[in-house]
Design a protein around this motif. Structure first.
Motif: not given
Length: 395
Positions: A43-44, A68-72, A236-237
């Motif tokens: 993700d990074v 969706l990436p938040t759920l991951f 991430a934001m």
């Protein structure tokens, strides 16, 4: 090749000495750890392409794409919170291999569906699986002879991975479609599963009956973990929308892609520099300055209408996080010798990172890109407060 990292009898009597008794990993073991680190930390590297693909190819709005990436990442947090306390009681090689194997299968399944509820569920499951593998990877780092140096090597490896991923993936997706992103993720996780099965260093589970209850974390450890989580949130934001900010402001696909590739090259340097400076710069100074620099870069990215400042700030955004986190990792490993604190690195990073994409998407949807910089400044203040609570130590 299997390298046992089991503690000696004395270390088993005192979990705090486990790291001191750890054996060397060897070349193949270190390689397996580096590959596992890149897979677990995908993700990074991938967030801007991930969110950008969900918006561009799957036609989701920023809030939906960010979720969706938040759920991951949320799945990775839950997984890390579950597995990190069990680092010294479960077989590390088996756990890491199974985690990355399941993640590979789930991402392969994601490539064959476009239904949002199914995609959401599969993202969460993939995060749980990858978080398991990453927890045991970072826990093994923490029980090595020099956690700071090993994490610095991992950061350098992640930089090389970023160059390849960001240089190749956007163009391939543009030609072959958005589902290609998930096939690439599946391939990355699959490689990590294979190398983990063959060479992941083995942390032999402790005999519970012979081992007293492991001590609770010191307050300084908790504050340090919260500080890392705050930086992960800002990272991430902002990083989720770097690509979209550039495209929506008319900088062009080629220029934005070149910026992401430059970011990958820049990421080669902070980790080895942090490793070389381990004994030359007090770690406390680094972790106090890092959030402030990160917030300044976020403000430039969010507010700039010109390409040059946008590109310059974007290319070093991740480097600040890598450099600061390398020092924070070493400090936490010294404060907690059992390895449990750094085994919770996915929970630290991804608690913030899990909130980041959906928070960013909500802010962009309601207030525009400029709001991201203001939010980053507020989060930086919280991070500085948390890191200020760390003990005043030489490093």
């Amino acid at each position: 090749m299997e390298t046992n990292l089991s503690a000696t009898t004395a270390a088993e009597a005192n979990p705090g000495t486990a790291r001191d008794a750890a054996a060397r990993h060897g070349a193949l073991g270190t390689l397996a750890l580096m590959i596992a680190h890149c897979a677990g930390m995908v993700d990074v590297v991938a967030l801007p392409v991930w969110v950008g693909t969900l918006i561009g190819a799957y036609r989701l709005d920023p809030q939906q794409a960010g979720l969706l990436p938040t759920l991951f990442l949320a799945g990775a947090v839950v997984s890390s919170l579950f597995f990190s306390p069990r680092l010294n009681r479960l077989p590390s090689r088996v756990a890491a291999t199974l985690g990355f194997c399941v993640a590979a299968l789930v991402f392969f399944g994601l490539a064959s569906t476009g239904r949002y509820p199914v995609m959401a569920a599969l993202h969460a499951v993939a995060g749980i699986a990858a978080g398991c593998g990453l927890s045991f990877t970072h826990g093994t780092f923490g029980r090595s002879r020099n956690p700071h140096r090993l994490f610095a090597i991992a950061g350098l490896t992640l930089g090389f991975f970023a160059i390849a991923f960001l240089g190749i993936t956007p163009g391939v997706i543009a030609v072959q479609g958005g589902q290609t992103l998930f096939r690439i993720f599946a391939g990355v996780m699959g490689v990590a599963a294979i190398t983990s099965a063959l060479a992941f260093p083995s942390l032999r589970p402790k005999r519970v009956a012979a081992t007293p209850a492991e001590p609770r974390f010191d307050r300084a450890v908790w504050f340090g973990m919260a500080g890392v989580a705050c930086m992960g949130l800002t990272q991430a934001m902002m990083f989720s929308f770097v690509q979209r900010i550039g495209l929506d402001r008319g900088f062009g696909f080629s220029a934005v892609t070149a910026t992401l590739i430059a970011l990958g090259f820049v990421n080669l340097f902070p980790a080895p520099i942090a490793g070389l400076l381990e004994l030359r710069i007090p770690g406390r100074r680094v972790v106090l300055a890092g959030p402030l620099v990160q917030a300044a870069l976020a403000l430039v990215i969010a507010q700039s209408a010109a390409f040059a400042p946008y590109a310059a700030a974007s290319s070093v955004l991740v480097a600040v996080m890598i450099f600061t986190h390398t020092f924070a990792f070493g400090m936490l490993a010294r404060l907690d010798g059992t390895g449990r604190a750094v085994a919770a690195t996915p929970a630290m990073l991804m608690t913030g990172a899990a909130i980041g994409p959906v928070l960013g998407g909500t802010l962009v949807k309601q207030y525009g890109y400029g709001s991201l910089g203001i939010a980053a400044a507020l989060i930086a203040a919280m991070a500085v407060f948390c890191f200020s609570r760390l003990e005043r130590r030489p490093n």
